[in-house]
Write a protein that holds these residues in place. Structure first.
Motif, PDB file in Angstrom:
ATOM      1  N   UNK A  47      -2.670  12.796  11.159  1.00 49.33           N
ATOM      2  CA  UNK A  47      -3.289  12.940   9.841  1.00 49.33           C
ATOM      3  C   UNK A  47      -2.238  13.048   8.742  1.00 49.33           C
ATOM      4  N   UNK A  48      -1.104  13.654   9.031  1.00 47.96           N
ATOM      5  CA  UNK A  48      -0.019  13.681   8.045  1.00 47.96           C
ATOM      6  C   UNK A  48       0.481  12.261   7.789  1.00 47.96           C
ATOM      7  N   UNK A  49       0.610  11.479   8.856  1.00 47.85           N
ATOM      8  CA  UNK A  49       0.987  10.074   8.680  1.00 47.85           C
ATOM      9  C   UNK A  49      -0.025   9.317   7.850  1.00 47.85           C
ATOM     10  N   UNK A  50      -1.314   9.586   8.077  1.00 51.04           N
ATOM     11  CA  UNK A  50      -2.358   8.948   7.284  1.00 51.04           C
ATOM     12  C   UNK A  50      -2.235   9.353   5.818  1.00 51.04           C
ATOM     13  N   UNK A  51      -1.939  10.627   5.566  1.00 48.82           N
ATOM     14  CA  UNK A  51      -1.777  11.089   4.186  1.00 48.82           C
ATOM     15  C   UNK A  51      -0.589  10.412   3.511  1.00 48.82           C
ATOM     16  N   UNK A  52       0.482  10.170   4.252  1.00 51.83           N
ATOM     17  CA  UNK A  52       1.658   9.504   3.688  1.00 51.83           C
ATOM     18  C   UNK A  52       1.329   8.071   3.295  1.00 51.83           C
ATOM     19  N   UNK A  53       0.590   7.364   4.131  1.00 50.47           N
ATOM     20  CA  UNK A  53       0.335   5.951   3.873  1.00 50.47           C
ATOM     21  C   UNK A  53      -0.996   5.624   3.239  1.00 50.47           C
ATOM     22  N   UNK A  54      -1.855   6.640   3.033  1.00 56.12           N
ATOM     23  CA  UNK A  54      -3.232   6.360   2.604  1.00 56.12           C
ATOM     24  C   UNK A  54      -3.312   5.614   1.283  1.00 56.12           C
ATOM     25  N   UNK A  55      -2.417   5.929   0.354  1.00 59.20           N
ATOM     26  CA  UNK A  55      -2.501   5.270  -0.950  1.00 59.20           C
ATOM     27  C   UNK A  55      -2.345   3.758  -0.824  1.00 59.20           C
ATOM     28  N   UNK A  56      -1.593   3.304   0.184  1.00 60.10           N
ATOM     29  CA  UNK A  56      -1.360   1.878   0.351  1.00 60.10           C
ATOM     30  C   UNK A  56      -2.628   1.104   0.660  1.00 60.10           C
ATOM     31  N   UNK A  57      -3.596   1.753   1.313  1.00 58.93           N
ATOM     32  CA  UNK A  57      -4.843   1.059   1.666  1.00 58.93           C
ATOM     33  C   UNK A  57      -5.591   0.620   0.417  1.00 58.93           C
ATOM     34  N   UNK A  58      -5.884   1.563  -0.488  1.00 56.31           N
ATOM     35  CA  UNK A  58      -6.627   1.216  -1.692  1.00 56.31           C
ATOM     36  C   UNK A  58      -5.778   0.379  -2.640  1.00 56.31           C
ATOM     37  N   UNK A  59      -4.468   0.637  -2.646  1.00 53.95           N
ATOM     38  CA  UNK A  59      -3.586  -0.149  -3.490  1.00 53.95           C
ATOM     39  C   UNK A  59      -3.610  -1.618  -3.080  1.00 53.95           C
ATOM     40  N   UNK A  60      -3.547  -1.873  -1.773  1.00 51.03           N
ATOM     41  CA  UNK A  60      -3.549  -3.250  -1.278  1.00 51.03           C
ATOM     42  C   UNK A  60      -4.872  -3.955  -1.578  1.00 51.03           C
ATOM     43  N   UNK A  61      -5.978  -3.232  -1.410  1.00 52.18           N
ATOM     44  CA  UNK A  61      -7.298  -3.833  -1.611  1.00 52.18           C
ATOM     45  C   UNK A  61      -7.545  -4.169  -3.082  1.00 52.18           C
ATOM     46  N   UNK A  62      -7.089  -3.299  -3.995  1.00 47.93           N
ATOM     47  CA  UNK A  62      -7.447  -3.426  -5.406  1.00 47.93           C
ATOM     48  C   UNK A  62      -6.393  -4.116  -6.260  1.00 47.93           C
ATOM     49  N   UNK A  63      -5.199  -4.311  -5.729  1.00 49.01           N
ATOM     50  CA  UNK A  63      -4.087  -4.854  -6.512  1.00 49.01           C
ATOM     51  C   UNK A  63      -4.437  -6.180  -7.186  1.00 49.01           C
ATOM     52  N   UNK A  64      -4.830  -7.161  -6.420  1.00 48.59           N
ATOM     53  CA  UNK A  64      -5.129  -8.479  -6.975  1.00 48.59           C
ATOM     54  C   UNK A  64      -6.429  -8.478  -7.786  1.00 48.59           C
ATOM     55  N   UNK A  65      -7.548  -7.864  -7.299  1.00 50.57           N
ATOM     56  CA  UNK A  65      -8.773  -7.853  -8.115  1.00 50.57           C
ATOM     57  C   UNK A  65      -8.593  -7.228  -9.494  1.00 50.57           C
ATOM     58  N   UNK A  66      -7.862  -6.104  -9.574  1.00 56.12           N
ATOM     59  CA  UNK A  66      -7.673  -5.469 -10.880  1.00 56.12           C
ATOM     60  C   UNK A  66      -6.758  -6.301 -11.772  1.00 56.12           C
TER      61      UNK A  66
END
Length: 462
Positions: free
Chosen positions: A52-71
């Protein structure tokens, strides 16, 4: 002859470059400060596990990757500033959620929300809107430098802030930085009447197919994914190796990262100069990846010695800084004329995906196999990357240009042929809706003045 006044950036361009570089830096500083501390201080949170600590470290990348091009695409329609302002508010909200969290789940939620403020593409597009073509490379380089500086500052400031104020204080500082960035956008960055969509900074659907079919670009996309995956996975365990195995208190980790980043920055410069001047960037790229492989194996064998760890981290960051600086330049070289914005959009998405995967897989591997398993996993990923990079062709040493053309020349079917016949021009494409031509040139063979004369000539009737 070119107007001498055009050789210097004007006041609007300087304000745009400086202001947006600060916004980028403050935002990335907030992202990066978590890296050196979450693995150690995060253990104090309720429900915390390595995975879960690893997930917390990388979690921002998930939404960043999904929304980068659409926004980024949405900013073409509704304007850059609303996207940037909204993104900074979302980023600040995510930081506040994490600051008020008492369990690892709250931190994960906050990091996911932070990633929702995916404004990188909109910032780069706004910078393009507010700078002339001849100064755009300098302005983009300013932002690139701000990212590097923010990463270095974050590696030092993160441990120091957390030592003084805890994880909550670190996230509140991140929230404050986002709000300062908001003030900069409102009061320092010049206002732009309307977005100016062009292919140097925006994703173009017409260029998407060619970009996704370009194998060398895909190799570079895989490279940035692997690089950031290894970075995030390594930061799941390196702070723990320093604290638990080498006996360095977590409050003192800052000096290790400061030493590594300063030495690594200066150590990489000769390799960049060699690769560009001798036109051997593929050799530099594969060599740096090989060093990462050796670093991860070195960590596997010598993670119990403080001196050995510090040496390994210094070498690791030398290779990391070299690759981080080289890969975007290679994307720009390899991308087809008129496809740079599209190529960089896919590249950035790959980078954020790598951050997410690295944090998640690093935490999972650590929970199920310990430090050694993470180091071996990172070494295996880097080895695979070295194989992929080794099959890449030597990149063309070219520069991208965007030159305006008259309405008459836009419809001139022979313009591209005349450009390609000019020594040093490797690719060209006319984009009628922009009344511009995108050209890839070898600056050692052809100069800009020649091209400007050619694209300003009236076509000869058949």
């Amino acid at each position: 002859m070119l107007d001498k006044r055009s050789e210097a950036m004007n006041g609007v361009e300087r304000r745009a470059a400086f202001g947006l570089a600060l916004v980028f830096a403050f935002r990335m500083l907030g992202m990066f400060m978590v890296l050196p501390v979450l693995a150690t201080y995060g253990q104090e949170l309720a429900d915390a596990t390595p995975a879960l600590i690893g997930l917390a470290i990388g979690a921002y990348g998930l939404t960043q990757a999904v929304l980068q091009i659409p926004l980024g695409t949405l900013s073409d329609r509704i304007g850059r500033r609303p996207i940037i302002i909204g993104g900074l508010l979302v980023f600040a909200l995510g930081a506040a959620i994490a600051a008020n969290a008492h369990s690892i789940w709250g931190v994960i939620a906050g990091r996911i929300v932070q990633g929702g403020g995916a404004i990188s593409a909109a910032i780069m597009a706004l910078l393009s809107d507010q700078t002339r073509e001849q100064h755009r490379t300098k302005a983009m380089a300013t932002i690139g430098m701000s990212i590097g500086v923010s990463f270095a500052v974050a590696m030092v400031a993160g441990p120091l802030l957390t030592r003084a104020y805890g994880l909550a204080g670190l996230f509140w500082a991140t929230c404050g930085l986002a709000l300062v960035g908001l003030l900069i956008v409102l009061f320092l960055v010049p206002h732009q009447a309307s977005p100016f969509a062009h292919r140097e900074s925006n994703l173009a659907r017409q260029a998407l197919g060619a970009t996704l079919r370009n194998r060398d670009l895909l190799r570079l996309d895989f490279g940035i994914l692997a690089l950031h995956a290894v970075l995030m996975a390594s930061f799941v365990v390196l702070p723990l190796a320093l604290a638990d195995h080498a006996g360095l208190p977590k409050e003192e980790h800052w000096w290790v990262y400061l030493t590594a980043l300063v030495v690594g920055f200066f150590a990489m410069v000769p390799f960049i100069i060699y690769g560009e001047k001798k036109r051997r960037m593929k050799r530099v790229l594969v060599g740096a990846i090989s060093v990462l492989v050796l670093c991860e194996l070195y960590f596997f064998f010598f993670s119990n010695s403080l001196v050995a760890l510090v040496i390994g981290i210094v070498v690791f960051f030398t290779a990391f800084n070299l690759l981080e600086a080289s890969l975007p330049s290679l994307v720009s070289k390899v991308a087809p004329a008129g496809g740079k914005g599209t190529a960089m959009g896919i590249y950035s998405t790959s980078q954020f995906l790598g951050s997410a995967l690295g944090g998640i897989l690093g935490g999972w591997l650590f929970q199920h196999g310990g430090l050694s398993t993470v180091f071996l996993g990172c070494a295996a990923l880097c080895l695979g990357w070295a194989v992929v990079a080794g099959t890449m062709r030597e990149p063309p040493y070219v520069t991208s240009l965007r030159l305006p053309v008259t309405p008459v020349l836009v419809n001139d079917q022979g313009l591209v042929g005349r450009l390609l016949a000019l020594a040093g021009v490797t690719d060209a494409v006319v984009v009628a809706e922009e009344q511009a031509v995108y050209i890839k040139i070898d600056t050692k063979i052809v100069d800009r003045a020649q091209l400007e004369r050619l694209v300003s000539q009236t076509p000869v009737a058949a």
